[in-house]
Design a protein around this motif. Structure first.
Motif, PDB file in Angstrom:
ATOM      1  N   UNK A  30       0.864  -1.182   0.000  1.00 25.58           N
ATOM      2  CA  UNK A  30       0.000   0.000   0.000  1.00 25.58           C
ATOM      3  C   UNK A  30       0.899   1.230   0.000  1.00 25.58           C
ATOM      4  N   UNK A  31       0.616   2.183  -0.899  1.00 20.16           N
ATOM      5  CA  UNK A  31       1.378   3.429  -0.929  1.00 20.16           C
ATOM      6  C   UNK A  31       0.424   4.608  -0.736  1.00 20.16           C
ATOM      7  N   UNK A  32       0.790   5.497   0.185  1.00 21.40           N
ATOM      8  CA  UNK A  32      -0.023   6.666   0.497  1.00 21.40           C
ATOM      9  C   UNK A  32       0.678   7.926  -0.018  1.00 21.40           C
ATOM     10  N   UNK A  33      -0.112   8.839  -0.558  1.00 23.17           N
ATOM     11  CA  UNK A  33       0.439  10.139  -0.939  1.00 23.17           C
ATOM     12  C   UNK A  33      -0.634  11.204  -0.805  1.00 23.17           C
ATOM     13  N   UNK A  34      -0.235  12.464  -0.947  1.00 20.30           N
ATOM     14  CA  UNK A  34      -1.145  13.583  -0.669  1.00 20.30           C
ATOM     15  C   UNK A  34      -1.928  14.047  -1.886  1.00 20.30           C
ATOM     16  N   UNK A  63       0.757  -7.083  -5.218  1.00 23.22           N
ATOM     17  CA  UNK A  63      -0.297  -6.152  -5.608  1.00 23.22           C
ATOM     18  C   UNK A  63      -0.001  -4.796  -4.966  1.00 23.22           C
ATOM     19  N   UNK A  64      -0.085  -3.742  -5.764  1.00 25.60           N
ATOM     20  CA  UNK A  64       0.136  -2.382  -5.260  1.00 25.60           C
ATOM     21  C   UNK A  64      -1.202  -1.664  -5.173  1.00 25.60           C
ATOM     22  N   UNK A  65      -1.521  -1.173  -3.987  1.00 25.87           N
ATOM     23  CA  UNK A  65      -2.753  -0.428  -3.749  1.00 25.87           C
ATOM     24  C   UNK A  65      -2.402   1.026  -3.449  1.00 25.87           C
ATOM     25  N   UNK A  66      -3.028   1.951  -4.174  1.00 22.83           N
ATOM     26  CA  UNK A  66      -2.722   3.376  -4.051  1.00 22.83           C
ATOM     27  C   UNK A  66      -3.780   4.066  -3.196  1.00 22.83           C
ATOM     28  N   UNK A  67      -3.316   4.857  -2.230  1.00 19.93           N
ATOM     29  CA  UNK A  67      -4.210   5.628  -1.362  1.00 19.93           C
ATOM     30  C   UNK A  67      -3.847   7.112  -1.487  1.00 19.93           C
ATOM     31  N   UNK A  68      -4.493   7.820  -2.434  1.00 20.55           N
ATOM     32  CA  UNK A  68      -4.179   9.228  -2.678  1.00 20.55           C
ATOM     33  C   UNK A  68      -4.930  10.161  -1.719  1.00 20.55           C
ATOM     34  N   UNK A  69      -4.675  11.462  -1.878  1.00 22.52           N
ATOM     35  CA  UNK A  69      -5.472  12.479  -1.201  1.00 22.52           C
ATOM     36  C   UNK A  69      -5.450  12.417   0.309  1.00 22.52           C
TER      37      UNK A  69
END
Length: 343
Positions: A30-34, A63-69
Motif C-alpha cells: 500500500x502506498x499513500x500520498x497527498x 499487488x500495489x494499492x494506491x491511497x491518494x489524497x
C-alpha cells in the motif's frame, strides 16, 4: 443444437475458471500520498507507475494499492505508520521527515540550488545516502528508496496582489508547511507565515485564510488552486523534492528477487514523476495564464531583493540546528555543480 453446444462450452469454461481462479497476490504494497487521484498530478503519476512496474515485474506476486489524497493521514502520520509496520510505503515531501529530524529541513534553504541540472545531480548524489542513514537511525523501519522532482521550484503565488519585489510580500498571509525554516523565511520577507495542511489549502485560499502559497505551477493547476490564485512571481527559492519510503521489515520479508523488483520499481516511479514534472511545467504555466493568472519573471534587480534572505536563513539555521547538515548540503551542492560542469 448449436445453442446447446455453446451452452455446454460456456459451462465447461466457467467450471474451469472456478477450479482454477486467478492466483491472488502473495504480497500487498500500500502506498499513500497527498495528491489527488488524477493523471495530471505528479504524485499519482509516480504511484501508478510504481504499481504498473511492480505488478508486471513480479508477475502478479505483489499487488500495489494506491491511497491518494491523504486518505491514510498527513505526511507525519503516514511516516509513523510505515515505521510501525502497518503501512508498506509512503511518498512525502520533506515535511514528512522534519517532524522527526528537524535538521533535514536544510534541503529547504532558499536560493542554494541554482538550476534544474544541479538540483537533479544533487538529488542523485551523496546527500541522499546520508539522509537515508539518518532516517533509518531515527525511524528504524523507514527506508528511503528514491528521490524525485516533487513539484518543481517553489515560488510565491498570491490571490489578489501581484508580487514584483520582496517588499510586496509585507503583510500578506503566506501558507507554509509546519516547518520553522519555511516560516522563518516567510517572516524574514515581512509576510505572515501561516501553516496549513495540504488537504486544507484549497479552502484556505478560497476563504482568505491565506493570501498566497509557496508552490510549483503543476501543483497549483492539478489541485485547482488557480481558482483563487491569480499571481505568480518566479523567484524559484527552493526546489521541491519528493521522497519515496518503504517499510524496511516488509521489504526484507520478500524473497530477494522481489526485493529487487520493489526497489527498482521505486527508482522507476521517481524517474517517471521527475520526467512528468519537467515536461508539464511549461504547459502548466500556459494553463495558469489561460485560467486568468499572471506570471512575473523578475528582473535581476527585483530578484536581488529576495536573495538577501539566503544568508539570513543560513545563519538562522546554524543557530537553531548547528552547521553539520548545512556543511553536508553545501558540499553536496558543490559536488553536483562540478558534475554538471564536467558533463
Amino acid at each position: 443444437m448449436m445453442k446447446l453446444t455453446m451452452c455446454i462450452v460456456a459451462f465447461v469454461v466457467m467450471v474451469g475458471l472456478m477450479a482454477n481462479p486467478a492466483a491472488a497476490a502473495d504480497f500487498t504494497l500500500k502506498i499513500a500520498h497527498a495528491g489527488p487521484a488524477t493523471m495530471n498530478n505528479d504524485d499519482y503519476v509516480g504511484s501508478t507507475s510504481l504499481k504498473k512496474y511492480i505488478e508486471e515485474k513480479s508477475d502478479g506476486a505483489i499487488e500495489v494499492q494506491i491511497f491518494p489524497g491523504n486518505q491514510l493521514g498527513n505526511y507525519q502520520e503516514v511516516m509513523e505508520q510505515v515505521n510501525a509496520g502497518v503501512l508498506e510505503s509512503a511518498h512525502v515531501s520533506i515535511g514528512g521527515v522534519t517532524p522527526f529530524i528537524p535538521e533535514l529541513s536544510v534541503v529547504d534553504l532558499q536560493y542554494v540550488l541554482p538550476n534544474d541540472e544541479v538540483a537533479y545531480a544533487f538529488m542523485a548524489g551523496s546527500f541522499t545516502d546520508k539522509m537515508r542513514d539518518a532516517i533509518l537511525e531515527q525511524l528504524p523501519n523507514v527506508r528511503l528508496t528514491a528521490v524525485s522532482d516533487g513539484g518543481r521550484w517553489r515560488s510565491f503565488f498570491t490571490t489578489d496582489k501581484a508580487i514584483h519585489t520582496a517588499d510586496d510580500l509585507k503583510g500578506l498571509k503566506i501558507r507554509t508547511i509546519s516547518s520553522s525554516l519555511q516560516q522563518e523565511f516567510v517572516k524574514s520577507l515581512g509576510a505572515s507565515a501561516t501553516p496549513v495542511a495540504w488537504g486544507e489549502l484549497y479552502t484556505a485560499l478560497a476563504t482568505g485564510v491565506v493570501d498566497g502559497t509557496k508552490n510549483g505551477t503543476p501543483d497549483v493547476m492539478s489541485n485547482k488552486f488557480y481558482e483563487s490564485i491569480k499571481h505568480l512571481i518566479l523567484d524559484r527559492h527552493t526546489f521541491l523534492f519528493g521522497y519515496y519510503f518503504v517499510s524496511d521489515s516488509w521489504l526484507k520479508s520478500l524473497p530477494e528477487n522481489l526485493q529487487k523488483v520493489v526497489l527498482d520499481g521505486f527508482t522507476a516511479a521517481a524517474a517517471e514523476q521527475t520526467k512528468f514534472n519537467a515536461e508539464t511545467e511549461a504547459s502548466a504555466n500556459e494553463d495558469f495564464i489561460a485560467a486568468g493568472g499572471e506570471i512575473y519573471e523578475p528582473t535581476a534587480a527585483d530578484r536581488e531583493t529576495f536573495l538577501g534572505a539566503r544568508q539570513h536563513m543560513e545563519d538562522w539555521y546554524v543557530e537553531k540546528y548547528g552547521d553539520k547538515w548545512l556543511k553536508i548540503m553545501l558540499s553536496a551542492v558543490e559536488e553536483a555543480q562540478a558534475k554538471v560542469n564536467n558533463q
